[in-house]
Scaffold this active site. Structure first.
Site, PDB file in Angstrom:
ATOM      1  N   HIS A   1       7.682  15.487  -0.900  1.00  0.00           N
ATOM      2  CA  HIS A   1       8.301  16.472  -1.777  1.00  0.00           C
ATOM      3  C   HIS A   1       9.802  16.198  -1.753  1.00  0.00           C
ATOM      4  CE1 HIS A   1       4.486  18.473  -1.478  1.00  0.00           C
ATOM      5  NE2 HIS A   1       4.884  19.573  -2.075  1.00  0.00           N
TER       6      HIS A   1
ATOM      7  N   HIS B   1      -2.051  21.404  -2.544  1.00  0.00           N
ATOM      8  CA  HIS B   1      -2.125  21.765  -1.119  1.00  0.00           C
ATOM      9  C   HIS B   1      -3.392  22.572  -0.912  1.00  0.00           C
ATOM     10  CE1 HIS B   1       2.194  20.743  -0.491  1.00  0.00           C
ATOM     11  NE2 HIS B   1       2.253  21.055  -1.775  1.00  0.00           N
TER      12      HIS B   1
ATOM     13  N   ASP C   1      -0.274  22.308  -7.506  1.00  0.00           N
ATOM     14  CA  ASP C   1       0.482  22.616  -6.282  1.00  0.00           C
ATOM     15  C   ASP C   1      -0.254  23.628  -5.388  1.00  0.00           C
ATOM     16  OD1 ASP C   1       2.566  22.304  -4.503  1.00  0.00           O
ATOM     17  OD2 ASP C   1       4.081  23.326  -5.697  1.00  0.00           O
ATOM     18  N   ASP C   2      -0.074  24.913  -5.660  1.00  0.00           N
ATOM     19  CA  ASP C   2      -0.723  25.978  -4.871  1.00  0.00           C
ATOM     20  C   ASP C   2      -1.323  26.989  -5.847  1.00  0.00           C
ATOM     21  OD1 ASP C   2       0.383  25.276  -2.050  1.00  0.00           O
ATOM     22  OD2 ASP C   2       2.152  25.304  -3.337  1.00  0.00           O
TER      23      ASP C   2
ATOM     24  N   HIS D   1      -1.271  16.463  -6.753  1.00  0.00           N
ATOM     25  CA  HIS D   1      -0.369  17.314  -5.951  1.00  0.00           C
ATOM     26  C   HIS D   1      -1.015  18.685  -5.799  1.00  0.00           C
ATOM     27  CE1 HIS D   1       4.075  18.728  -5.246  1.00  0.00           C
ATOM     28  NE2 HIS D   1       3.226  19.513  -4.609  1.00  0.00           N
TER      29      HIS D   1
ATOM     30  N   GLU E   1      12.779  19.359  -5.331  1.00  0.00           N
ATOM     31  CA  GLU E   1      12.178  20.609  -5.826  1.00  0.00           C
ATOM     32  C   GLU E   1      13.290  21.664  -5.768  1.00  0.00           C
ATOM     33  OE1 GLU E   1       9.174  22.302  -3.237  1.00  0.00           O
ATOM     34  OE2 GLU E   1       8.306  23.532  -4.842  1.00  0.00           O
TER      35      GLU E   1
END
Ligand code: ADE
Ligand code: ZN
Length: 340
Positions: free
Chosen positions: A200, A22, A281-282, A20, A203
């Site tokens: 997603h 991005h 994630d980010d 996961h 969340e």
């Protein structure tokens, strides 16, 4: 031989997969400034430090606003290559040996950047990562759920010439008010093309969105999924089917999905029998790559050696590689564990 290394050393050095991530969320302020400069784009921050200081969010939308603003400086194939290559260098430092990467074509095509420039740049970095760093990867194309179904279909059509470079599709961006049901038809068409599906869900959105993602989109992994813990029946189903969750602890903290890392549900998820994995994630926006996610959560909720090993093995088992590749990677993990 069992050498009993420290938990931090185990986390730092064990071979890992990331599921996961991005690519637009790996855009470090230094690279962002460099690319903005060469593309003659001005950004409303005076310095790298000022930009980094703005990375404080009360919710998902506040983060998304900055994330999309950052992505605005990406114009050319080379920009997408540089972004992706920079991530792979971080992945290498973090002992990631396999990574499944999200990209958001609409973030770029809606600004007039061609789909080709986006995917060609990313793809070249994927090939180089395999050749030069020994990191395997897959690409997952995400639809922005706050855009229309029509735009998602258009994006799927743009991806057709690159079908073989994409393993699956996902769903991201502003969750609340954009339920999985909005994308039932485009996900059905993608599945007919043989694409795997993830989304997603849970969340910021409710457990019901997780149920929809499973039942209407037929997803094989749930991205985040935290809110499934609110619904016993749903939880039971996810445990029974061993549907993997790609959990992102630092993201959850920074976006206030959890208020304190001590409250993070990762250990509870494992206790309840969920197939949880740890991901970043980010990472450029949330203050840490995969090792930081493991270390911070382990300290806060008291994860032990066996938890870490389970989480790492779950990631390989939940990945979209062949059974042969999975067993090759899982034996690498076993070998590492046996010697540490
Ligand atoms: N896009 C990038 N990161 C995201 C996240 N954590 N949730 C939803 N959309 C995203
Ligand atoms: Zn995400």
């Amino acid at each position: 031989m069992h050498k009993n290394i420290s938990l931090t050393d185990l986390i730092t050095n064990i071979p890992k997969a990331e599921l996961h991530l991005h690519i637009e969320g790996t855009f470090e302020p230094e690279l962002l400034f460099a690319i903005a400069h060469r593309n003659n784009i001005s950004i409303p921050f005076e310095s790298v430090d000022a930009l980094r200081a703005a990375y404080s969010f009360n919710n998902l939308q506040e983060f998304l606003n900055l994330y999309y603003q950052g992505a605005d400086v990406l114009l050319h194939e080379q920009d997408f290559y540089d972004l992706t290559w920079a991530y792979f260098l971080k992945a290498k430092e973090n002992k990631i040996i396999h990574s499944e990467i999200f990209f958001d074509p609409q973030t770029h095509t809606k600004r007039g950047v061609s789909f080709d420039a986006v995917i060609n740049g990313i793809r070249k970095a994927l090939v180089d990562a395999q050749d030069k760093l020994g990191i395997s990867s897959r690409l997952i194309m995400c639809f922005l759920r706050d855009m229309s179904e029509e735009s998602a279909f258009e994006t799927l059509n743009q991806a057709l010439p690159y079908r073989d470079w994409i393993i699956g599709i996902g769903l991201d961006s502003a969750e609340v008010g954009n339920p999985p049901s909005k994308f039932e038809r485009v996900f059905a068409e993608a599945r007919e093309l043989g694409l795997l599906t993830v989304a997603h869900a849970g969340e910021e959105g409710p457990a019901e969105y997780v149920r929809e993602a499973l039942n209407l989109l037929n997803i094989t992994r749930i991205d985040h999924g935290n809110r499934c813990l609110d619904d016993d029946e749903l939880l039971k189903e996810i445990v029974a089917k061993q549907i993997p969750l790609t959990v992102c602890p630092l993201s959850n903290l920074k976006l206030r999905v959890v208020m304190d890392m001590k409250d993070h549900p990762l250990k509870t998820m494992l206790k309840k029998g969920l197939m949880a994995t740890v991901n970043s994630d980010d990472p450029a926006y949330f203050g840490g790559y995969i090792n930081d996610n493991f270390i911070t959560t382990a300290e806060a909720v008291g994860l032990e050696r066996e938890h870490i090993i389970t989480l790492v093995k779950n990631s390989f088992a939940a990945s979209f590689i062949s059974e042969e590749e999975k067993s090759k990677y899982l034996s690498l993990v076993d070998e590492f564990v046996a010697n540490s």
